[in-house]
Design an enzyme around this catalytic site. Sequence first.
Site, PDB file in Angstrom:
ATOM      1  N   GLU A  19     -43.452  35.626 -76.645  1.00  0.00           N
ATOM      2  CA  GLU A  19     -42.796  36.583 -77.407  1.00  0.00           C
ATOM      3  C   GLU A  19     -41.073  36.351 -77.204  1.00  0.00           C
ATOM      4  O   GLU A  19     -40.350  37.200 -77.701  1.00  0.00           O
ATOM      5  CB  GLU A  19     -42.866  38.025 -77.178  1.00  0.00           C
ATOM      6  CG  GLU A  19     -42.559  38.545 -75.893  1.00  0.00           C
ATOM      7  CD  GLU A  19     -42.837  39.966 -75.734  1.00  0.00           C
ATOM      8  OE1 GLU A  19     -42.176  40.926 -75.105  1.00  0.00           O
ATOM      9  OE2 GLU A  19     -44.074  40.564 -76.152  1.00  0.00           O
ATOM     10  N   GLY A  20     -40.946  35.064 -76.572  1.00  0.00           N
ATOM     11  CA  GLY A  20     -39.592  34.515 -76.691  1.00  0.00           C
ATOM     12  C   GLY A  20     -38.823  35.272 -75.316  1.00  0.00           C
ATOM     13  O   GLY A  20     -37.609  35.179 -75.312  1.00  0.00           O
TER      14      GLY A  20
END
Length: 344
Positions: A311-312
């Site tokens: 998710e970064g």
Amino acid sequence: MSDERFSPENATFDEIRGLFRALPPADLESGTAAVSRETQLTKPSGSLGRLEELTRWLAAWQGKYPPTVEHPRICVFAANHGVTAKGVSAYPAEVTAQMVQNFISGGAAVNQLAQLFDADLRVYEMALDQPTADFTEEAAMETGDCAKAMAYGMMGVEPGIDLLCLGEMGIGNSTSAAAICHALYGGTAEDWTGPGTGVTGDAFSAKVKAVADGVALHKARTEDPLELFAAVGGLELAAIAGAVLAARMARVPVLLDGYACTAAAAVLHAADPRSIEHCQVAHCSAEPGHRLLLEKIGKEPILDLGMRLGEGSGAALAIGILKSAVACHTGMATFADAGVSGPA
């Protein structure tokens, strides 16, 4: 990227390949200016270690001096994978959409990091109700769909941002990442396959088998990295690759997140090693294949904290390191300014 040729509706691999022939180089003058100032700051030469290297990297790829990290953007691309039908994940495919809603409502780890570092967070849903095909039985994507997904990712790079952080959400995408790496670099499926969301036992065995079966099925397409991408990749991974290319054309440095994100960039590296020179890998994932992949593409991660969330989150966390590097570089006094004697 505002060029209409690369709108999602009409993008092709031929047009994507054209970008490799037009990659802008680093701005050596800006990079040299950063090196010159480092020698004048009130510290022993090289004493800030990698922070000095990162400042030079930012200046060279932003094409300006001094570099800035004032308008970072985090792009999280979300998509679903047909290979999940083989039982390769500890979570069902519907978790992808549920996590997208969590991002939107501000409840995920990346939300907290984006807020902490004053970053613009964008989440891109990519046909969550239309997963890619099971790549153990057929190509995950038609080549046109893969090219369109890459063009869609390009749209995340807009004027005004000075750093792009890339991440993904997609149940099954560590299986896709492992297949990409196995196809690109050889070895065994076991070399590249990790627990992902936490699979063990029979589920892990199914995951390894899916990677091996998928690569064997599409062996004829491994000579062309983009064709391979369509065969075993994913929509969100293709979007990440497109965003990397668009950032290069716009002179925006890139922070890549973990294993899946780096695997997407590895496709570009296989097509042209120059294409990811403007990228840093934010962290080394706990996924065992990631460290091996970093060796293959010659990248040293900024952080190594045992993270494997996706998710970064790792890329978002590394924003703080880059902000620190720039703050020290631009805010420290020089020997002359401070009246401090320099090295003898």
